[in-house]
Design a protein around this motif. Sequence first.
Motif, PDB file in Angstrom:
ATOM      1  N   MET A  94       0.827  -1.197  -0.008  1.00 48.28           N
ATOM      2  CA  MET A  94       0.019  -0.165   0.004  1.00 48.28           C
ATOM      3  C   MET A  94       0.844   1.222   0.120  1.00 48.28           C
ATOM      4  O   MET A  94       1.298   1.871   1.096  1.00 48.28           O
ATOM      5  N   GLY A  95       1.520   1.200  -1.096  1.00 51.14           N
ATOM      6  CA  GLY A  95       2.429   2.717  -1.213  1.00 51.14           C
ATOM      7  C   GLY A  95       3.651   2.409  -0.365  1.00 51.14           C
ATOM      8  O   GLY A  95       3.866   1.210  -0.004  1.00 51.14           O
ATOM      9  N   LYS A  96       4.510   3.463  -0.220  1.00 51.87           N
ATOM     10  CA  LYS A  96       5.931   3.174   0.291  1.00 51.87           C
ATOM     11  C   LYS A  96       5.801   3.326   1.944  1.00 51.87           C
ATOM     12  O   LYS A  96       6.722   2.801   2.392  1.00 51.87           O
ATOM     13  N   PHE A  97       4.761   3.635   2.703  1.00 50.51           N
ATOM     14  CA  PHE A  97       4.802   3.960   4.028  1.00 50.51           C
ATOM     15  C   PHE A  97       4.337   2.502   4.630  1.00 50.51           C
ATOM     16  O   PHE A  97       3.867   1.554   3.896  1.00 50.51           O
ATOM     17  N   THR A  98       4.932   2.202   5.872  1.00 52.63           N
ATOM     18  CA  THR A  98       4.669   0.854   6.392  1.00 52.63           C
ATOM     19  C   THR A  98       3.284   0.500   6.762  1.00 52.63           C
ATOM     20  O   THR A  98       2.425   1.544   7.161  1.00 52.63           O
ATOM     21  N   SER A  99       2.629  -0.660   6.464  1.00 47.99           N
ATOM     22  CA  SER A  99       1.447  -0.778   6.836  1.00 47.99           C
ATOM     23  C   SER A  99       1.380  -2.432   7.142  1.00 47.99           C
ATOM     24  O   SER A  99       2.284  -3.059   6.758  1.00 47.99           O
ATOM     25  N   ARG A 100       0.445  -2.653   8.189  1.00 47.32           N
ATOM     26  CA  ARG A 100       0.209  -4.096   8.573  1.00 47.32           C
ATOM     27  C   ARG A 100      -1.017  -4.686   7.963  1.00 47.32           C
ATOM     28  O   ARG A 100      -1.691  -5.658   8.478  1.00 47.32           O
TER      29      ARG A 100
ATOM     30  N   ALA B 180      -6.019  10.016  -9.163  1.00 45.85           N
ATOM     31  CA  ALA B 180      -5.567   8.951  -9.925  1.00 45.85           C
ATOM     32  C   ALA B 180      -4.311   9.176 -10.326  1.00 45.85           C
ATOM     33  O   ALA B 180      -3.515   8.115 -10.240  1.00 45.85           O
ATOM     34  N   ALA B 181      -3.904  10.189 -10.712  1.00 45.73           N
ATOM     35  CA  ALA B 181      -2.514  10.423 -11.097  1.00 45.73           C
ATOM     36  C   ALA B 181      -1.299   9.961 -10.065  1.00 45.73           C
ATOM     37  O   ALA B 181      -0.318   9.515 -10.122  1.00 45.73           O
ATOM     38  N   GLU B 182      -1.747  10.410  -8.908  1.00 43.39           N
ATOM     39  CA  GLU B 182      -0.818  10.310  -7.650  1.00 43.39           C
ATOM     40  C   GLU B 182      -0.957   8.710  -7.327  1.00 43.39           C
ATOM     41  O   GLU B 182       0.201   8.115  -6.892  1.00 43.39           O
ATOM     42  N   ARG B 183      -2.186   8.029  -7.477  1.00 43.45           N
ATOM     43  CA  ARG B 183      -2.127   6.816  -7.154  1.00 43.45           C
ATOM     44  C   ARG B 183      -1.312   5.772  -7.958  1.00 43.45           C
ATOM     45  O   ARG B 183      -0.594   5.160  -7.475  1.00 43.45           O
ATOM     46  N   GLU B 184      -1.235   6.428  -9.357  1.00 44.14           N
ATOM     47  CA  GLU B 184      -0.293   5.621 -10.026  1.00 44.14           C
ATOM     48  C   GLU B 184       1.030   5.926  -9.733  1.00 44.14           C
ATOM     49  O   GLU B 184       1.866   4.872  -9.999  1.00 44.14           O
ATOM     50  N   ARG B 185       1.362   7.075  -9.642  1.00 47.99           N
ATOM     51  CA  ARG B 185       2.736   7.578  -9.369  1.00 47.99           C
ATOM     52  C   ARG B 185       3.454   6.704  -8.081  1.00 47.99           C
ATOM     53  O   ARG B 185       4.410   6.330  -8.176  1.00 47.99           O
ATOM     54  N   LEU B 186       2.368   6.814  -6.923  1.00 48.59           N
ATOM     55  CA  LEU B 186       3.051   6.086  -5.806  1.00 48.59           C
ATOM     56  C   LEU B 186       2.655   4.713  -5.572  1.00 48.59           C
ATOM     57  O   LEU B 186       3.245   4.156  -4.657  1.00 48.59           O
ATOM     58  N   GLY B 187       1.910   4.227  -6.447  1.00 47.36           N
ATOM     59  CA  GLY B 187       1.601   2.524  -6.535  1.00 47.36           C
ATOM     60  C   GLY B 187       0.627   2.501  -5.139  1.00 47.36           C
ATOM     61  O   GLY B 187       0.826   1.390  -4.764  1.00 47.36           O
TER      62      GLY B 187
END
Length: 330
Positions: free
Chosen positions: A1-7, A248-255
């Motif tokens: 879920m992006g680059k930040f840590t998630s559990r 939508a653009a940021e979602r794609e950029r950040l994964g």
Amino acid sequence: MGKFTSRAGLLGAAVIAMTSAGLPNAASAQDGITVALGDIASIESLNLLIALEGVRERGIEVELIEFGGEDMANQAIVNGQADVGVGAPYAIIQRAEVPIRMFYQLSTLRFFAVANGEVYPDWQAMDGGAFAVHTRGSGTEAMARLIEQVEGIQFGEISYVPGSDVRTLALLRGNVDATFLDIAGRNLVMEEDPEKFVMLEVPDVDASDETLFARLDWLQENEETVQVLIEELTETWRQINEDPSFVAAERERLGLLPDLPSELEEQIGPFFEQSVETGTFPNDGGVGSAADDFEFFTVAGQLEGEPETLKVEDFWYFAPLERTLETMGE
């Protein structure tokens, strides 16, 4: 879920199942922000996920924990096992022995009542019927209680089904016959079978749907971190209100949310476009929102007392937001 840590991945099921006693103390776990989300992140969470990525890019670690309901997430904040919660926990703030304060309004209530018209063609048909809401103490539950008063009915059962996307699928599959949905869910259901499903009129309410909240001591002891969080939220919200396609653009950029089902992925654009059109996302963090909230949540039975007797400072901590608006403008 992006680059930040998630559990939310391999540990997601364990986190949802754990009691609050089983979670680590947030203060000792890391020098950053632990966010407790009482839901599984989906398209309506993308704006928050984008802002959290901005916080991380400024050197602050962010951990997102997804719980199976707002009550569990709220308890993690009360117990100091997470730093920041998402919701509108007025009743908890009024009852909690530790001071909890909201500090940023993420969105206002913009939910739509959708029903299987063959079962519930109108509100009167729902007297004694079953209705599904998000979680106990949520804005959707408060709205359901308000509708009971406005329509002069009483639901026979209110069930708790966290997540608008989950309630959308439940309605389509016939597991529930009436519920509140967000814009994306409403669009999906009405496109799927406009002859079967009907939209029921709801009161015009401008109260908080989701806010960020935390223990007051954490807010005061982590002023710089809170300031960065509020700045990133405000910048993200203003970008979205200026151009909803930013999401939508940021979602794609950040994964972000790479495993989102295709039918929900198609709803990202319409969801944020229509949310902006209806004024769902405040540009100022909701700095003047308390009066509307007091009126709504007292009428809905989530707050005790008369609206005019309630004090803003007993529920909100606006100091860091006011500092941000001084520099960024309202």
